[in-house]
Enzyme design. Structure first.
Site, PDB file in Angstrom:
ATOM      1  N   LYS A  54       0.843  -1.204   0.000  1.00 57.53           N
ATOM      2  CA  LYS A  54       0.000   0.000   0.000  1.00 57.53           C
ATOM      3  C   LYS A  54       0.874   1.248   0.000  1.00 57.53           C
ATOM      4  O   LYS A  54       0.621   2.201  -0.731  1.00 57.53           O
ATOM      5  CB  LYS A  54      -0.933  -0.012   1.225  1.00 57.53           C
ATOM      6  N   GLN A  98      -4.976  -1.731   9.556  1.00 55.85           N
ATOM      7  CA  GLN A  98      -4.820  -3.042   8.925  1.00 55.85           C
ATOM      8  C   GLN A  98      -5.354  -4.140   9.845  1.00 55.85           C
ATOM      9  O   GLN A  98      -4.966  -4.229  11.001  1.00 55.85           O
ATOM     10  CB  GLN A  98      -3.330  -3.284   8.597  1.00 55.85           C
ATOM     11  N   ASP A 121     -11.332   2.288   3.371  1.00 54.42           N
ATOM     12  CA  ASP A 121     -11.653   0.865   3.218  1.00 54.42           C
ATOM     13  C   ASP A 121     -13.161   0.667   3.075  1.00 54.42           C
ATOM     14  O   ASP A 121     -13.613  -0.433   2.730  1.00 54.42           O
ATOM     15  CB  ASP A 121     -11.159   0.071   4.433  1.00 54.42           C
TER      16      ASP A 121
END
Ligand code: NAP
Length: 281
Positions: A54, A98, A121
């Site tokens: 990422k 995460q 997200d």
């Protein structure tokens, strides 16, 4: 029929070139750089690899990347304080934590703390609700990537029968909602669905998001279908999808491979969401 392969790798590259130009435009016209913050807790090797990817992808499109690597023994209070810090920062437009988190940390509580307008997200209750209600929000990345891949086939989604196998909050449910918003007729399947192969054989668009390697055989596929394989499982060190590719490709008109299908689209959609969040800031 031998299916045409829809390459997520190629599509991701094309979309990232567009994102790079948009980042440059924001820098020129609005005088700031879109930024993504990622909080990583603990030592899970797969999570470290994902976060490194990422970070690299952000930098490649000219965005700022802020990665906070916190120790496994981080407390809930410390993590929430870190989320608050990034929520408040003006140079951070997208924020994600995460997952999975170490067991002593409550993922639901952490998600609930992320500012919805920075939730790139698309996993907060606010963004899931926005998708359900047809309101502007941030759509979760893998489902958004699935839709882009279907559109890449050039086929119309409207009016088609789409079957989604899997009903997780992460993939199955949002994919189904997005397909419904595109005017497909949607059937959602799961582990209790009876006659699964029969249902799948009625699909013009089949999305497999189960996590069972090569479970969807040629027998599940309608001639001329579009088959999108979200599944990723490690089998003897090799990445396998949910679809038995060679058999399905005999019948489908379009199919995505694993690896190189949905996977590369997920980070690309994360970059796109960061761009959207920055534009709205
Ligand atoms: P999940 O939360 O484990 O959900 C799996 C879903 O599949 C559940 O709804 C389950 O039904 C259903 N299912 C399981 N066995 C089934 C069967 N035999 N027949 C029909 N349905 C069955 O998984 P997920 O997070 O949605 O992920 C699914 C797959 O996509 C995994 O392989 C994951 O690694 C992959 N994935 C890939 C990406 C990417 O970027 N490429 C991103 C996210 C996920 P029940 O609800 O009834 O249990």
């Amino acid at each position: 029929m031998a299916a045409q392969v829809i390459s997520g790798k190629a599509l991701a590259k094309k979309i990232r070139e567009g994102i790079k130009q948009d980042v440059e435009r924001i820098k020129q016209e609005r005088g700031f750089t879109p930024g993504l913050a990622v909080i990583l807790v603990g030592d899970d090797p797969a999570s470290h690899t994902y976060v490194n990817n990422k970070e690299k992808s952000c930098i490649e499109v000219g965005m700022n990347s802020f990665v906070d690597r916190m120790p496994a023994e981080t407390t809930m209070e410390e993590l929430l304080a870190k989320v608050d810090e990034y929520n408040a920062r003006e140079d951070v437009h997208g924020l994600l934590v995460q997952f999975p988190l170490p067991k002593h940390l409550d993922e639901k509580k952490v998600l609930a703390r992320i500012a919805p307008e920075k939730d790139v997200d698309g996993l907060t209750v606010e963004n899931a609700g926005a998708l359900l209600s047809g309101l502007p929000g941030l759509v979760s990345c893998t489902p958004a990537g699935v839709i882009e891949l279907i559109k890449e086939s050039g086929e119309e989604i409207s009016g088609k029968h789409a079957v989604v196998v899997g009903r997780s909050n992460l993939v199955g449910k949002p994919v189904s909602m997005l397909l419904l918003n595109e005017n497909a007729t949607v059937t959602m399947c799961h582990s209790r669905t009876q006659n699964l192969a029969e249902v799948c054989r009625t699909a013009d668009i089949l999305v497999a998001a189960i996590g069972k390697p090569e479970f969807i055989t040629g027998d599940f596929i309608k001639e001329g279908a579009i088959v999108i394989d979200v599944g990723t499982s490690r089998v003897n060190g090799k990445l396998k999808g949910d679809v038995l590719f060679d058999e399905a490709a005999e019948k489908a008109a379009y199919i995505t491979p694993v690896p190189g299908g949905v996977g590369p689209m997920t980070i690309t959609m994360l970059l796109k969401n960061t761009l959207i969040a920055a534009e709205r800031a």
